[in-house]
Scaffold this motif. Structure first.
Motif, mmCIF file in Angstrom:
data_model
loop_
_atom_site.group_PDB
_atom_site.id
_atom_site.type_symbol
_atom_site.label_atom_id
_atom_site.label_comp_id
_atom_site.label_asym_id
_atom_site.label_seq_id
_atom_site.Cartn_x
_atom_site.Cartn_y
_atom_site.Cartn_z
ATOM 1 N N ILE A 1 0.435 4.588 -8.378
ATOM 2 C CA ILE A 1 -0.491 4.990 -7.318
ATOM 3 C C ILE A 1 -1.569 5.875 -7.911
ATOM 4 O O ILE A 1 -1.274 6.808 -8.670
ATOM 5 N N PHE A 2 -2.810 5.576 -7.566
ATOM 6 C CA PHE A 2 -3.936 6.450 -7.891
ATOM 7 C C PHE A 2 -4.496 6.954 -6.577
ATOM 8 O O PHE A 2 -4.585 6.203 -5.595
ATOM 9 N N PRO B 1 0.838 -1.211 0.000
ATOM 10 C CA PRO B 1 0.000 0.000 0.000
ATOM 11 C C PRO B 1 0.870 1.258 0.000
ATOM 12 O O PRO B 1 2.011 1.244 0.460
ATOM 13 N N PRO B 2 0.323 2.346 -0.504
ATOM 14 C CA PRO B 2 1.081 3.605 -0.508
ATOM 15 C C PRO B 2 1.361 4.095 0.907
ATOM 16 O O PRO B 2 0.582 3.861 1.833
ATOM 17 N N SER B 3 2.473 4.776 1.053
ATOM 18 C CA SER B 3 2.775 5.486 2.291
ATOM 19 C C SER B 3 2.907 6.964 1.924
ATOM 20 O O SER B 3 3.127 7.314 0.765
ATOM 21 N N PHE B 4 2.765 7.826 2.927
ATOM 22 C CA PHE B 4 2.728 9.261 2.703
ATOM 23 C C PHE B 4 3.851 9.945 3.477
ATOM 24 O O PHE B 4 4.165 9.537 4.591
ATOM 25 N N THR B 5 4.425 11.004 2.914
ATOM 26 C CA THR B 5 5.436 11.763 3.642
ATOM 27 C C THR B 5 4.785 12.603 4.730
ATOM 28 O O THR B 5 5.452 12.993 5.682
ATOM 29 N N VAL B 6 3.508 12.882 4.587
ATOM 30 C CA VAL B 6 2.731 13.605 5.595
ATOM 31 C C VAL B 6 1.502 12.757 5.872
ATOM 32 O O VAL B 6 0.750 12.451 4.960
ATOM 33 N N ASP B 7 1.323 12.366 7.121
ATOM 34 C CA ASP B 7 0.194 11.493 7.460
ATOM 35 C C ASP B 7 -0.804 12.234 8.332
ATOM 36 O O ASP B 7 -1.352 11.677 9.272
ATOM 37 N N ALA C 1 -2.305 1.378 -4.602
ATOM 38 C CA ALA C 1 -1.212 1.078 -5.527
ATOM 39 C C ALA C 1 -1.597 -0.121 -6.395
ATOM 40 O O ALA C 1 -2.239 -1.067 -5.925
ATOM 41 N N PHE C 2 -1.197 -0.040 -7.660
ATOM 42 C CA PHE C 2 -1.477 -1.102 -8.623
ATOM 43 C C PHE C 2 -0.170 -1.573 -9.240
ATOM 44 O O PHE C 2 0.748 -0.785 -9.437
ATOM 45 N N HIS C 3 -0.129 -2.875 -9.548
ATOM 46 C CA HIS C 3 1.010 -3.442 -10.264
ATOM 47 C C HIS C 3 0.448 -4.435 -11.266
ATOM 48 O O HIS C 3 -0.514 -5.158 -10.965
ATOM 49 N N VAL D 1 2.621 16.760 -0.198
ATOM 50 C CA VAL D 1 2.549 15.363 0.213
ATOM 51 C C VAL D 1 3.051 14.487 -0.936
ATOM 52 O O VAL D 1 2.542 14.558 -2.050
ATOM 53 N N HIS D 2 4.070 13.679 -0.644
ATOM 54 C CA HIS D 2 4.580 12.703 -1.604
ATOM 55 C C HIS D 2 4.073 11.328 -1.189
ATOM 56 O O HIS D 2 3.825 11.078 -0.006
ATOM 57 N N MET D 3 3.945 10.419 -2.152
ATOM 58 C CA MET D 3 3.486 9.058 -1.883
ATOM 59 C C MET D 3 4.467 8.062 -2.485
ATOM 60 O O MET D 3 5.151 8.375 -3.468
ATOM 61 N N LEU D 4 4.511 6.862 -1.889
ATOM 62 C CA LEU D 4 5.420 5.828 -2.364
ATOM 63 C C LEU D 4 4.835 4.464 -2.037
ATOM 64 O O LEU D 4 4.294 4.259 -0.951
ATOM 65 N N SER D 5 4.941 3.547 -2.978
ATOM 66 C CA SER D 5 4.650 2.140 -2.696
ATOM 67 C C SER D 5 5.975 1.406 -2.764
ATOM 68 O O SER D 5 6.782 1.652 -3.665
ATOM 69 N N ALA D 6 6.202 0.502 -1.835
ATOM 70 C CA ALA D 6 7.460 -0.240 -1.806
ATOM 71 C C ALA D 6 7.531 -1.287 -2.912
ATOM 72 O O ALA D 6 8.584 -1.867 -3.136
#
Length: 169
Positions: A77-78, A50-56, A118-120, A66-71
């Protein structure tokens, strides 16, 4: 264990097997979760991180990015954004969400929430992740009054008609 046919076919499975080369999510777990059943293909049972956020959530002055990242490597990410409570934010999907561009963070200039998924191509969709409320505070105006700074707002007004500003101690 992974189906031996993958290794026999020359497919590098080191990234999905338990081991030092397996990608990890931000909590240290595997980015692609492997079910213990015997799947037909290597991606069956795999779940995108799942996505994580730089600001939660939290309180910020005037704006926040706010940046987002999926590992999960090569996932996309949508996201959706709302301003009237978390329940009012639509569930993100390929149809209802906005594709996140890592070079363009989501900018908040007023209170709001984000939901993201997040999609793959070769894994199951992630769970929906969301932030707590992101609160934006507005900087209060700063007023400075110095002697001699009083000027008429109306240029036709006689400066002698200005009343001095009196402040209570």
């Amino acid at each position: 264990p992974l189906p031996s046919a993958l290794g026999d076919a020359g497919i590098d499975v080191s990234l999905i097997e338990d081991g030092p080369d397996q990608p990890k999510d931000i909590l240290g777990g595997p980015a692609i979760k492997w079910e213990s059943t015997d799947p037909e293909w290597w991606y069956d049972g795999g779940v995108t991180a799942p996505p994580s956020f730089t600001v939660d959530g939290g309180s910020f002055l005037e704006r926040v990015e706010v940046h987002m990242l999926s590992a999960t490597v090569e996932s996309v990410i949508f996201y959706t954004v709302g301003h009237d409570g978390l329940d009012s934010v639509p569930e993100p999907s390929l149809e209802t969400g906005t594709l996140y561009d890592p070079s363009r963070p989501v900018v908040f200039t007023r209170n709001g929430w984000i939901k993201a998924v997040a999609f793959h191509l070769y894994a199951h969709d992630s769970e929906v992740a969301f932030t707590d409320e992101i609160r934006i505070r507005i900087r209060p105006p700063e007023l400075f009054v110095r002697a001699g700074d009083l000027r008429p707002l109306d240029p036709t007004m006689d400066p002698d008609e200005l009343v001095p500003l009196e402040l209570d101690p």
